[in-house]
Design a protein around this motif. Structure first.
Motif, PDB file in Angstrom:
ATOM      1  N   PRO A 182     -21.254   3.937 -13.716  1.00  0.00           N
ATOM      2  CA  PRO A 182     -20.865   4.752 -12.553  1.00  0.00           C
ATOM      3  C   PRO A 182     -21.873   5.871 -12.244  1.00  0.00           C
ATOM      4  CG  PRO A 182     -18.965   4.353 -13.956  1.00  0.00           C
ATOM      5  CD  PRO A 182     -20.160   3.859 -14.708  1.00  0.00           C
ATOM      6  N   ALA A 183     -22.395   6.511 -13.275  1.00  0.00           N
ATOM      7  CA  ALA A 183     -23.387   7.572 -13.050  1.00  0.00           C
ATOM      8  C   ALA A 183     -24.676   6.987 -12.481  1.00  0.00           C
ATOM      9  CB  ALA A 183     -23.669   8.313 -14.353  1.00  0.00           C
ATOM     10  N   MET A 184     -25.080   5.814 -12.976  1.00  0.00           N
ATOM     11  CA  MET A 184     -26.286   5.170 -12.466  1.00  0.00           C
ATOM     12  C   MET A 184     -26.097   4.743 -11.012  1.00  0.00           C
ATOM     13  SD  MET A 184     -28.390   5.433 -14.894  1.00  0.00           S
ATOM     14  CE  MET A 184     -29.696   4.371 -14.371  1.00  0.00           C
ATOM     15  N   ALA A 185     -24.921   4.238 -10.679  1.00  0.00           N
ATOM     16  CA  ALA A 185     -24.642   3.834  -9.298  1.00  0.00           C
ATOM     17  C   ALA A 185     -24.693   5.045  -8.371  1.00  0.00           C
ATOM     18  CB  ALA A 185     -23.278   3.149  -9.215  1.00  0.00           C
ATOM     19  N   ARG A 186     -24.160   6.156  -8.821  1.00  0.00           N
ATOM     20  CA  ARG A 186     -24.182   7.388  -8.033  1.00  0.00           C
ATOM     21  C   ARG A 186     -25.631   7.824  -7.769  1.00  0.00           C
ATOM     22  NH1 ARG A 186     -20.063   9.460 -10.017  1.00  0.00           N
ATOM     23  NH2 ARG A 186     -20.937  10.086 -11.995  1.00  0.00           N
ATOM     24  N   LEU A 187     -26.469   7.800  -8.816  1.00  0.00           N
ATOM     25  CA  LEU A 187     -27.881   8.156  -8.657  1.00  0.00           C
ATOM     26  C   LEU A 187     -28.610   7.179  -7.735  1.00  0.00           C
ATOM     27  CD1 LEU A 187     -28.919   9.172 -12.277  1.00  0.00           C
ATOM     28  CD2 LEU A 187     -28.968  10.630 -10.241  1.00  0.00           C
ATOM     29  N   ALA A 188     -28.324   5.887  -7.903  1.00  0.00           N
ATOM     30  CA  ALA A 188     -28.972   4.874  -7.063  1.00  0.00           C
ATOM     31  C   ALA A 188     -28.600   5.082  -5.597  1.00  0.00           C
ATOM     32  CB  ALA A 188     -28.574   3.479  -7.529  1.00  0.00           C
ATOM     33  N   ALA A 189     -27.326   5.370  -5.342  1.00  0.00           N
ATOM     34  CA  ALA A 189     -26.882   5.588  -3.968  1.00  0.00           C
ATOM     35  C   ALA A 189     -27.514   6.842  -3.368  1.00  0.00           C
ATOM     36  CB  ALA A 189     -25.355   5.685  -3.925  1.00  0.00           C
ATOM     37  N   ALA A 190     -27.633   7.874  -4.161  1.00  0.00           N
ATOM     38  CA  ALA A 190     -28.210   9.130  -3.672  1.00  0.00           C
ATOM     39  C   ALA A 190     -29.706   9.015  -3.394  1.00  0.00           C
ATOM     40  CB  ALA A 190     -27.948  10.252  -4.681  1.00  0.00           C
ATOM     41  N   ASN A 191     -30.384   8.106  -4.077  1.00  0.00           N
ATOM     42  CA  ASN A 191     -31.844   7.995  -3.964  1.00  0.00           C
ATOM     43  C   ASN A 191     -32.311   6.688  -3.339  1.00  0.00           C
ATOM     44  OD1 ASN A 191     -32.628  10.523  -5.382  1.00  0.00           O
ATOM     45  ND2 ASN A 191     -31.459   9.565  -7.013  1.00  0.00           N
ATOM     46  N   ARG A 192     -31.426   5.938  -2.739  1.00  0.00           N
ATOM     47  CA  ARG A 192     -31.767   4.616  -2.218  1.00  0.00           C
ATOM     48  C   ARG A 192     -32.670   4.709  -0.997  1.00  0.00           C
ATOM     49  NH1 ARG A 192     -30.516   4.502   2.942  1.00  0.00           N
ATOM     50  NH2 ARG A 192     -28.428   5.064   3.538  1.00  0.00           N
ATOM     51  N   THR A 193     -33.381   3.606  -0.774  1.00  0.00           N
ATOM     52  CA  THR A 193     -34.227   3.474   0.415  1.00  0.00           C
ATOM     53  C   THR A 193     -33.692   2.326   1.258  1.00  0.00           C
ATOM     54  OG1 THR A 193     -35.712   1.874  -0.607  1.00  0.00           O
ATOM     55  CG2 THR A 193     -36.260   4.217  -0.918  1.00  0.00           C
ATOM     56  N   ASP A 194     -34.228   2.172   2.450  1.00  0.00           N
ATOM     57  CA  ASP A 194     -33.829   1.038   3.290  1.00  0.00           C
ATOM     58  C   ASP A 194     -34.204  -0.280   2.621  1.00  0.00           C
ATOM     59  OD1 ASP A 194     -32.782   2.746   5.175  1.00  0.00           O
ATOM     60  OD2 ASP A 194     -34.561   2.718   6.463  1.00  0.00           O
ATOM     61  N   ASP A 195     -35.342  -0.286   1.926  1.00  0.00           N
ATOM     62  CA  ASP A 195     -35.772  -1.480   1.190  1.00  0.00           C
ATOM     63  C   ASP A 195     -34.763  -1.815   0.088  1.00  0.00           C
ATOM     64  OD1 ASP A 195     -37.679  -3.544   0.712  1.00  0.00           O
ATOM     65  OD2 ASP A 195     -38.403  -2.424  -1.033  1.00  0.00           O
ATOM     66  N   ASP A 196     -34.270  -0.777  -0.611  1.00  0.00           N
ATOM     67  CA  ASP A 196     -33.249  -0.998  -1.648  1.00  0.00           C
ATOM     68  C   ASP A 196     -31.997  -1.635  -1.043  1.00  0.00           C
ATOM     69  OD1 ASP A 196     -34.835   0.208  -3.633  1.00  0.00           O
ATOM     70  OD2 ASP A 196     -33.992   2.194  -3.223  1.00  0.00           O
ATOM     71  N   LEU A 197     -31.581  -1.140   0.122  1.00  0.00           N
ATOM     72  CA  LEU A 197     -30.389  -1.699   0.778  1.00  0.00           C
ATOM     73  C   LEU A 197     -30.606  -3.162   1.162  1.00  0.00           C
ATOM     74  CD1 LEU A 197     -29.116   1.171   3.116  1.00  0.00           C
ATOM     75  CD2 LEU A 197     -28.074   0.319   1.014  1.00  0.00           C
ATOM     76  N   ALA A 198     -31.790  -3.489   1.640  1.00  0.00           N
ATOM     77  CA  ALA A 198     -32.078  -4.874   2.007  1.00  0.00           C
ATOM     78  C   ALA A 198     -32.013  -5.786   0.774  1.00  0.00           C
ATOM     79  CB  ALA A 198     -33.458  -4.961   2.665  1.00  0.00           C
ATOM     80  N   HIS A 199     -32.580  -5.343  -0.344  1.00  0.00           N
ATOM     81  CA  HIS A 199     -32.531  -6.142  -1.575  1.00  0.00           C
ATOM     82  C   HIS A 199     -31.094  -6.274  -2.080  1.00  0.00           C
ATOM     83  CE1 HIS A 199     -36.731  -6.975  -2.332  1.00  0.00           C
ATOM     84  NE2 HIS A 199     -37.017  -5.743  -1.963  1.00  0.00           N
ATOM     85  N   LEU A 200     -30.321  -5.212  -1.986  1.00  0.00           N
ATOM     86  CA  LEU A 200     -28.935  -5.260  -2.420  1.00  0.00           C
ATOM     87  C   LEU A 200     -28.129  -6.220  -1.541  1.00  0.00           C
ATOM     88  CD1 LEU A 200     -26.937  -4.151  -4.462  1.00  0.00           C
ATOM     89  CD2 LEU A 200     -26.489  -2.252  -2.896  1.00  0.00           C
ATOM     90  N   ALA A 201     -28.372  -6.188  -0.236  1.00  0.00           N
ATOM     91  CA  ALA A 201     -27.668  -7.102   0.673  1.00  0.00           C
ATOM     92  C   ALA A 201     -28.025  -8.554   0.346  1.00  0.00           C
ATOM     93  CB  ALA A 201     -28.012  -6.772   2.122  1.00  0.00           C
TER      94      ALA A 201
END
Length: 170
Positions: free
Chosen positions: A116-135
Motif C-alpha cells: 500500500p505504501a509503494m502504491a501510494r508513492l507510485a501514484a504520487a510520482n507517476r508519469t503519463d508513460d507509467d499510466l500507459a504501461h499500467l493500462a
C-alpha cells in the motif's frame, strides 16, 4: 596480569579481492564512475592497489556477478561500469530468499505491509508513460483470465512494470 588471562577474540581479516571489490563497488555506487565508464586495466589496478593480477581478477569477477560491471575479453576489451538494474536486485533478493529458506507466507505478509505504501508513492510520482504501461498491463490481465500461465505472466508485469517495459522496448 598473566598472558594467559588476556581474552582475544578470533579475528576475521577480509581477503584482498574482497577489499578491492568493496572499494570499487562504493566508487561506482557513489556515482563517481558513470554508466559505461571504463575501469583501469587489470595491470593498472594491480599496480595502483599493490595486489596481484589474480586478486584483481577475482575482485572484478565479484563486481561482475553483482551486475556492477561488465567485462569484454580481447585487445579492446576490459571492464566498464554498469549501474544496478531492477532485474539484478530482484535476482539478488531471490537468491537471498531461497538461500535463507524464507517461507512464502512470510513474503506475502511482508508484501501486504509494504505494497500500500509503494502504491501510494507510485501514484504520487507517476508519469503519463507509467499510466500507459499500467493500462496495457491491466488489459493483458483481463485478456488472459482463462489462461492461467498467461494470467500469471500478466500479473507479474502489472506488479513489476520495468519488466514489461524491457520486453516491449525490444
Amino acid at each position: 596480569m598473566a598472558a594467559s588471562a588476556i581474552t582475544v577474540k578470533r579475528l576475521v581479516v577480509p581477503k584482498a579481492p574482497d577489499v578491492l571489490a568493496e572499494h570499487l563497488r562504493e566508487t561506482i555506487l557513489r556515482g563517481e564512475l558513470a554508466e559505461g565508464s571504463p575501469l583501469p586495466t587489470e595491470r593498472e589496478l594491480g599496480e595502483r592497489s599493490g595486489l596481484s593480477r589474480a586478486s584483481v581478477r577475482e575482485a572484478l569477477r565479484i563486481l561482475e556477478s553483482e551486475g556492477l560491471i561488465q567485462t569484454r575479453p580481447g585487445r579492446n576489451g576490459g571492464a566498464s561500469v554498469k549501474q544496478p538494474t531492477a532485474q539484478s536486485i530482484a535476482r539478488s533478493v531471490g537468491l537471498y530468499v531461497r538461500g535463507q529458506r524464507i517461507r512464502l507466507r512470510s513474503l506475502l505478509e511482508t508484501r501486504e505491509v509494504i505494497e500500500p505504501a509503494m502504491a501510494r508513492l507510485a501514484a504520487a510520482n507517476r508519469t503519463d508513460d507509467d499510466l500507459a504501461h499500467l493500462a496495457a498491463a491491466q488489459a493483458r490481465l483481463k485478456a488472459s483470465m482463462k489462461d492461467r500461465i498467461a494470467y500469471l505472466e500478466a500479473n507479474v508485469d502489472w506488479h513489476m512494470p520495468w519488466r514489461m517495459r524491457a520486453t516491449t522496448s525490444r
